[in-house]
Design a protein around this motif. Structure first.
Motif, PDB file in Angstrom:
ATOM      1  N   ALA A   4       0.848  -1.197   0.000  1.00  0.00           N
ATOM      2  CA  ALA A   4       0.000   0.000   0.000  1.00  0.00           C
ATOM      3  C   ALA A   4       0.885   1.248   0.000  1.00  0.00           C
ATOM      4  N   TYR A   5       0.448   2.287  -0.714  1.00  0.00           N
ATOM      5  CA  TYR A   5       1.219   3.521  -0.772  1.00  0.00           C
ATOM      6  C   TYR A   5       1.108   4.261   0.560  1.00  0.00           C
ATOM      7  N   SER A   6       2.239   4.684   1.084  1.00  0.00           N
ATOM      8  CA  SER A   6       2.231   5.493   2.291  1.00  0.00           C
ATOM      9  C   SER A   6       1.670   6.870   1.956  1.00  0.00           C
ATOM     10  N   PRO A   7       1.239   7.635   2.969  1.00  0.00           N
ATOM     11  CA  PRO A   7       0.753   8.993   2.681  1.00  0.00           C
ATOM     12  C   PRO A   7       1.775   9.830   1.926  1.00  0.00           C
ATOM     13  N   ARG A   8       3.056   9.657   2.249  1.00  0.00           N
ATOM     14  CA  ARG A   8       4.099  10.417   1.550  1.00  0.00           C
ATOM     15  C   ARG A   8       4.152  10.039   0.077  1.00  0.00           C
ATOM     16  N   VAL A   9       4.122   8.744  -0.203  1.00  0.00           N
ATOM     17  CA  VAL A   9       4.204   8.290  -1.591  1.00  0.00           C
ATOM     18  C   VAL A   9       2.947   8.684  -2.360  1.00  0.00           C
ATOM     19  N   GLU A  10       1.796   8.572  -1.721  1.00  0.00           N
ATOM     20  CA  GLU A  10       0.562   8.955  -2.399  1.00  0.00           C
ATOM     21  C   GLU A  10       0.585  10.443  -2.749  1.00  0.00           C
ATOM     22  N   ALA A  11       1.098  11.265  -1.842  1.00  0.00           N
ATOM     23  CA  ALA A  11       1.195  12.702  -2.127  1.00  0.00           C
ATOM     24  C   ALA A  11       2.154  12.956  -3.291  1.00  0.00           C
ATOM     25  N   LEU A  12       3.275  12.235  -3.315  1.00  0.00           N
ATOM     26  CA  LEU A  12       4.233  12.387  -4.407  1.00  0.00           C
ATOM     27  C   LEU A  12       3.637  11.897  -5.728  1.00  0.00           C
ATOM     28  N   ARG A  13       2.866  10.813  -5.684  1.00  0.00           N
ATOM     29  CA  ARG A  13       2.220  10.308  -6.898  1.00  0.00           C
ATOM     30  C   ARG A  13       1.294  11.370  -7.488  1.00  0.00           C
ATOM     31  N   GLN A  14       0.491  11.969  -6.643  1.00  0.00           N
ATOM     32  CA  GLN A  14      -0.447  12.990  -7.128  1.00  0.00           C
ATOM     33  C   GLN A  14       0.306  14.210  -7.664  1.00  0.00           C
ATOM     34  N   GLN A  15       1.367  14.582  -6.950  1.00  0.00           N
ATOM     35  CA  GLN A  15       2.154  15.734  -7.379  1.00  0.00           C
ATOM     36  C   GLN A  15       2.843  15.451  -8.718  1.00  0.00           C
ATOM     37  N   LEU A  16       3.414  14.254  -8.842  1.00  0.00           N
ATOM     38  CA  LEU A  16       4.105  13.886 -10.072  1.00  0.00           C
ATOM     39  C   LEU A  16       3.130  13.776 -11.243  1.00  0.00           C
ATOM     40  N   GLN A  17       1.960  13.170 -11.000  1.00  0.00           N
ATOM     41  CA  GLN A  17       0.978  13.046 -12.067  1.00  0.00           C
ATOM     42  C   GLN A  17       0.505  14.417 -12.543  1.00  0.00           C
ATOM     43  N   ALA A  18       0.317  15.330 -11.601  1.00  0.00           N
ATOM     44  CA  ALA A  18      -0.093  16.692 -11.964  1.00  0.00           C
ATOM     45  C   ALA A  18       1.001  17.370 -12.791  1.00  0.00           C
ATOM     46  N   PHE A  19       2.254  17.167 -12.403  1.00  0.00           N
ATOM     47  CA  PHE A  19       3.368  17.746 -13.165  1.00  0.00           C
ATOM     48  C   PHE A  19       3.379  17.182 -14.585  1.00  0.00           C
ATOM     49  N   MET A  20       3.205  15.867 -14.702  1.00  0.00           N
ATOM     50  CA  MET A  20       3.166  15.241 -16.021  1.00  0.00           C
ATOM     51  C   MET A  20       2.021  15.827 -16.858  1.00  0.00           C
ATOM     52  N   ASP A  21       0.846  15.920 -16.262  1.00  0.00           N
ATOM     53  CA  ASP A  21      -0.328  16.405 -16.985  1.00  0.00           C
ATOM     54  C   ASP A  21      -0.176  17.861 -17.413  1.00  0.00           C
ATOM     55  N   ASP A  22       0.443  18.664 -16.538  1.00  0.00           N
ATOM     56  CA  ASP A  22       0.525  20.099 -16.788  1.00  0.00           C
ATOM     57  C   ASP A  22       1.707  20.504 -17.662  1.00  0.00           C
ATOM     58  N   LEU A  77      10.816   0.457  -3.136  1.00  0.00           N
ATOM     59  CA  LEU A  77       9.372   0.232  -3.099  1.00  0.00           C
ATOM     60  C   LEU A  77       8.611   1.540  -3.237  1.00  0.00           C
ATOM     61  N   GLU A  78       9.105   2.590  -2.605  1.00  0.00           N
ATOM     62  CA  GLU A  78       8.448   3.896  -2.711  1.00  0.00           C
ATOM     63  C   GLU A  78       8.595   4.483  -4.113  1.00  0.00           C
ATOM     64  N   TYR A  79       9.737   4.220  -4.732  1.00  0.00           N
ATOM     65  CA  TYR A  79      10.016   4.804  -6.045  1.00  0.00           C
ATOM     66  C   TYR A  79       9.209   4.148  -7.161  1.00  0.00           C
ATOM     67  N   VAL A 315       7.113  -6.937  -9.485  1.00  0.00           N
ATOM     68  CA  VAL A 315       8.070  -5.831  -9.398  1.00  0.00           C
ATOM     69  C   VAL A 315       8.069  -5.233  -7.995  1.00  0.00           C
ATOM     70  N   LEU A 316       6.884  -5.046  -7.413  1.00  0.00           N
ATOM     71  CA  LEU A 316       6.814  -4.497  -6.055  1.00  0.00           C
ATOM     72  C   LEU A 316       7.455  -5.441  -5.043  1.00  0.00           C
ATOM     73  N   LYS A 317       7.214  -6.733  -5.212  1.00  0.00           N
ATOM     74  CA  LYS A 317       7.858  -7.696  -4.317  1.00  0.00           C
ATOM     75  C   LYS A 317       9.376  -7.603  -4.447  1.00  0.00           C
ATOM     76  N   THR A 318       9.866  -7.492  -5.670  1.00  0.00           N
ATOM     77  CA  THR A 318      11.311  -7.401  -5.894  1.00  0.00           C
ATOM     78  C   THR A 318      11.875  -6.129  -5.292  1.00  0.00           C
ATOM     79  N   ALA A 319      11.165  -5.009  -5.464  1.00  0.00           N
ATOM     80  CA  ALA A 319      11.609  -3.748  -4.860  1.00  0.00           C
ATOM     81  C   ALA A 319      11.662  -3.872  -3.349  1.00  0.00           C
ATOM     82  N   TRP A 320      10.655  -4.490  -2.761  1.00  0.00           N
ATOM     83  CA  TRP A 320      10.625  -4.700  -1.311  1.00  0.00           C
ATOM     84  C   TRP A 320      11.812  -5.548  -0.867  1.00  0.00           C
TER      85      TRP A 320
END
Length: 416
Positions: A4-22, A77-79, A315-320
């Motif tokens: 599961a995405y931590s709050p930090r990772v979820e915030a970064l995902r949203q920020q990164l997606q917005a950057f990509m979109d914009d 895993l976060e990346y 992939v997530l298992k491998t990252a972990w």
């Protein structure tokens, strides 16, 4: 294992997606137009990099990033979900200073460079001021086995002299490429895995010749997958990375995270291909029915979703595992994703191309480029067959302790 995405990772995902979109997706057409016109790097790349760094979307890939170094060091895993978002546009990773092969080279320098080497090369790489290349693969030997490398690195007084030929060297044609990390043999008579060393070669060193930028499936990448000739290239002995004989070990340290980063981005491309396929089949009619109404197309959608989810979980298992026990202990999982993900990638993209019809073969969609990238990835960092062989060897070795235990499940003749 909790993916599961931590709050930090979820915030970064949203920020990164917005950057990509914009900022990135609206410039896809401009990127292609400028590159086609011969302008590379594109005119807006430095502005995008400055904006990404300002927003804290910088050097996301390096878990061991120091507090005094620029970036947002995340675990593997976060990346993973962030690399997946970047992978949707093949040049996006550079904007966030997360582009291969610079990421792997930064990891190498972070692990093995001297203070002087860090200052000269690592700092400008971390700042996104220069680009670099990793020169291992050679045309005359199967370089998936690094013990075959023929390039010679000979000590001559206070210098090393390098002679050899390299090819498929990513980034070597980039105008900002300033550093080659060259792998060769310092002692061909040593034990098999202690013959190789790595050395830092400034790109403008006399004797370094850029022979050609090799087309891949008739596609030319502006940064290059290039052929290099190293003829009597002389550099100071202080340019040796690590110790003599440590090259094979360092290559393994570099390739583990590099392979998983490729797979993370590859999943992003497959996800985009599936989205494009779903959109197309709902708006395109053939023989009086929407494409989605044909059972084979519906099956392609379902199979693609299943395959992407399976690949992402592995992939997530491998990252972990890399985070928890290190790349060496996760080598089987790394080989599994490297063999699995590019084939999944090309399968999903191929289905999307088929749904788009002839348009899928043109530059009007990203599908042809994504298919080419996925097919090439089946060779990058080792071909499928090498990884499959490694997995099989590890499975067979793991069975030795319990060999014969399965006999209890067999029914001998006469006892049916």
């Amino acid at each position: 294992m909790n993916f599961a995405y931590s709050p930090r990772v979820e915030a970064l995902r949203q920020q990164l997606q917005a950057f990509m979109d914009d900022h990135i997706v609206p410039r896809i057409g401009a990127w292609h137009a400028e590159v086609a016109a011969g302008q590379y790097p594109v005119s807006f790349m430095e502005d995008l990099k400055a904006l990404a760094r300002e927003e804290g979307l910088w050097n996301l890939f390096l878990p061991s990033l120091g507090e005094d170094e620029p970036g947002t060091g995340l675990s593997n895993l976060e990346y993973a979900p962030l690399a997946e978002i970047m992978g949707r546009v093949h040049w996006a990773s550079e904007v966030f200073n997360c582009n291969a092969p610079d990421t792997g080279n930064m990891e190498l320098l972070h692990l093995f460079a001297t203070p002087e080497q860090r200052q000269r090369w690592l700092e400008p790489l971390l700042n996104g001021e220069i680009r670099s290349a990793f020169a291992m693969t050679e045309p005359d030997v199967p370089s998936s086995d690094a013990t075959n490398i023929q390039t010679l690195i000979r000590r001559d007084g206070d210098d090393y002299v390098i002679n050899g030929r390299k090819w498929f060297i990513t980034n070597a044609s980039h105008p900002n490429c300033r550093l080659l990390i060259v792998m060769g043999k310092t002692d061909p008579d040593a034990e098999t895995h202690q013959q190789q060393s790595m050395i830092l070669v400034p790109f403008d060193t006399p004797g370094v010749e850029l022979v050609r930028n090799i087309p891949v499936m008739n596609h030319i990448a502006p940064e290059g997958h290039s052929e290099l000739l190293l003829r009597n290239v002389r550099v100071p002995a202080s340019n040796l990375l690590g110790r003599e004989g440590d090259g094979f070990m360092m290559a393994q340290a570099r390739l583990g995270p590099g392979r998983i980063h490729h797979c993370m981005r590859s999943i992003g491309m497959a996800e985009l291909a599936l989205e494009l396929m779903v959109e197309r089949c709902q708006e395109r009619k053939a023989f009086g029915k929407y494409l989605q109404q044909y059972s084979n197309v519906a099956d392609w959608i379902a199979e693609s979703r299943i395959e992407i989810e399976q690949a992402r979980l592995l992939v997530l298992k491998t990252a972990w595992m890399i985070d928890e026990v290190g790349a060496k202990a996760a080598r089987k999982e790394i080989s599994m994703i490297k063999a699995l993900v590019p084939r999944m990638h090309t399968s999903v993209v191929d289905r999307a191309i088929q749904v788009y019809g002839a348009m899928g073969l043109t530059p009007d969609t990203p599908l042809a480029d994504m298919w080419t990238g996925g097919r090439a990835l089946r060779f990058a960092d080792g071909p499928d067959q090498v990884h499959l062989r490694s997995i099989a060897k590890m499975e067979i070795k793991a069975s030795e302790a319990s060999r014969g235990a399965t006999a209890a499940y067999l029914t001998p003749p006469g006892r049916h």
